[in-house]
Design an enzyme around this catalytic site. Structure first.
Site, PDB file in Angstrom:
ATOM      1  CG  ASN A  40      -7.514  14.838 -11.861  1.00 17.72           C
ATOM      2  OD1 ASN A  40      -6.053  14.069 -11.363  1.00 17.72           O
ATOM      3  ND2 ASN A  40      -8.491  14.911 -10.286  1.00 17.72           N
ATOM      4  CE  LYS A  75     -10.446  11.955  -9.756  1.00 20.67           C
ATOM      5  NZ  LYS A  75     -11.806  11.767  -8.665  1.00 20.67           N
ATOM      6  CG  HIS A 100      -9.524  16.306  -6.403  1.00 19.15           C
ATOM      7  ND1 HIS A 100     -10.381  14.913  -5.627  1.00 19.15           N
ATOM      8  CD2 HIS A 100     -10.290  16.116  -7.516  1.00 19.15           C
ATOM      9  CE1 HIS A 100     -11.316  13.897  -6.560  1.00 19.15           C
ATOM     10  NE2 HIS A 100     -10.862  15.179  -7.652  1.00 19.15           N
ATOM     11  CD  GLU A 123     -10.136  10.999  -6.242  1.00 19.53           C
ATOM     12  OE1 GLU A 123      -9.364  11.816  -6.507  1.00 19.53           O
ATOM     13  OE2 GLU A 123     -11.455  11.237  -6.549  1.00 19.53           O
ATOM     14  CD  GLU A 129     -13.606  18.269  -9.370  1.00 15.77           C
ATOM     15  OE1 GLU A 129     -13.993  17.711 -10.174  1.00 15.77           O
ATOM     16  OE2 GLU A 129     -12.700  17.950  -8.188  1.00 15.77           O
ATOM     17  N   GLY A 134     -17.041  11.150  -9.796  1.00 18.15           N
ATOM     18  CA  GLY A 134     -17.119   8.882 -10.371  1.00 18.15           C
ATOM     19  C   GLY A 134     -18.555   8.095  -9.485  1.00 18.15           C
ATOM     20  CB  SER A 153     -20.841  12.267 -12.854  1.00 18.81           C
ATOM     21  OG  SER A 153     -20.185  11.653 -11.371  1.00 18.81           O
TER      22      SER A 153
HETATM   23  O1  LIG Z   1     -12.952  13.505  -9.598  1.00 21.88           O
HETATM   24  C1  LIG Z   1     -13.251  14.440 -10.582  1.00 21.88           C
HETATM   25  C2  LIG Z   1     -14.103  14.240 -10.951  1.00 21.88           C
HETATM   26  O2  LIG Z   1     -13.650  12.641 -11.898  1.00 21.88           O
HETATM   27  P1  LIG Z   1     -15.120  11.721 -12.774  1.00 21.88           P
HETATM   28  O3  LIG Z   1     -13.865  10.930 -13.261  1.00 21.88           O
HETATM   29  O4  LIG Z   1     -15.261  13.021 -14.161  1.00 21.88           O
HETATM   30  O5  LIG Z   1     -16.336  11.877 -12.274  1.00 21.88           O
HETATM   31  C3  LIG Z   1     -12.711  15.987 -10.481  1.00 21.88           C
HETATM   32  O6  LIG Z   1     -10.873  16.022 -10.232  1.00 21.88           O
HETATM   33  C4  LIG Z   1     -11.876  15.547 -12.054  1.00 21.88           C
HETATM   34  O7  LIG Z   1     -11.016  14.772 -11.929  1.00 21.88           O
END
Ligand SMILES: O=C(COP(=O)(O)O)[C@@H](O)CO
Length: 249
Positions: A11, A13, A97, A99, A167, A173, A212
């Site tokens: 992703n 983003k 997601h 976000e 997630e 992140g 992560s």
């Molecule tokens: O948000 C996600 C994880 O992001 P990371 O940067 O891998 O922590 C997932 O949706 C992948 O975008």
């Protein structure tokens, strides 16, 4: 339990201008020289999908969007429909997601409606769920994800190709990840909730882990029971890092 082939999706983003097409090309080239052994997808910003489809044509890398509107067309400024993603060359779409749930107020009902739209357009939805840190610390992780599954998965998913991505919001992140035991516990609960919601139709769709994931932790995470792949953020932006995760799968 029968498991489908693992899916590793990146992703991007709101990252990756046209220059990043080189990373997609490098990924395609590497997977041409050595087959991945799993499904691989990139989900760039919508503006890049069509150009990336040209770059990836004839290779093994699939393409996804990061969101779609629940309606097929209309006065929805700034939005992209599921059919537009298909038209641009995508075969997958990330929905719900965290976000989007936190930043755009998307509810489980919104995610279910978008999922219906994605299916109607021939897209394979990747439906995201996950608890916040406060919810985990309150001992509510299982309850939260089970509730999200019940609300976000329309019954029409039964018999269709789709994936769920667990997630934990606090792992996205941050460099933090749950323990392998915590991942196993939640994935087992997510599977149970999928079966409760969809019956047999909830038994085989892969449950991805996201948050992560990097080359150094991918192998152990992907070996956990019921982890059917990974949804990768930051580490998917560079082909070399993403390949490290793909090889672990
Ligand atoms: O948000 C996600 C994880 O992001 P990371 O940067 O891998 O922590 C997932 O949706 C992948 O975008």
């Amino acid at each position: 339990m029968k498991q489908s082939v693992k899916l590793v999706a990146g992703n991007w983003k709101m990252n990756g201008l046209g220059a990043s097409l080189g990373e997609a090309e490098a990924l395609k080239q590497a997977l041409t020289e050595q087959a991945a052994g799993c499904r691989v997808a990139l989900c760039p910003p919508a503006t890049l999908i069509e150009r990336m489809a040209r770059v990836l044509a004839g290779g093994a890398v699939e393409l996804g969007g990061q969101d779609c509107h629940a309606e097929a067309s209309g006065a929805f400024t700034g939005s992209v429909s599921a059919e537009m993603l298909t038209d641009a060359g995508a075969n997958l779409v990330i929905l719900g997601h965290s976000e989007r749930r936190t930043g755009f107020g998307e509810t489980d009902a919104d995610v279910a409606a978008k999922t219906e739209a994605a299916l109607a357009a021939g897209l394979e939805p990747i439906i995201c769920i996950g608890e916040t840190l406060a919810e985990r610390e309150a001992g509510q992780a299982i309850e939260i994800v089970s509730h999200q599954i019940a609300g976000s998965l329309p019954l029409s998913l039964s018999g269709k190709a789709f994936a769920v991505a667990y997630e934990p919001v606090w792992a996205i992140g941050t460099g933090l990840t749950p323990t392998l035991e915590q991942i196993e516990e939640v994935h087992a609960a997510v599977r149970a909730a999928m079966v409760a919601r969809l019956g047999e139709g909830g038994r085989t769709a892969p449950i991805l882990y996201g948050g992560s994931v990097k080359p150094s932790n991918a192998a152990e995470i992907l070996a956990v029971a019921e982890v059917g792949g990974a949804l990768v953020g930051g580490a998917s932006l560079k082909a070399a890092d993403f390949l490290g995760i793909i090889r672990a799968a």
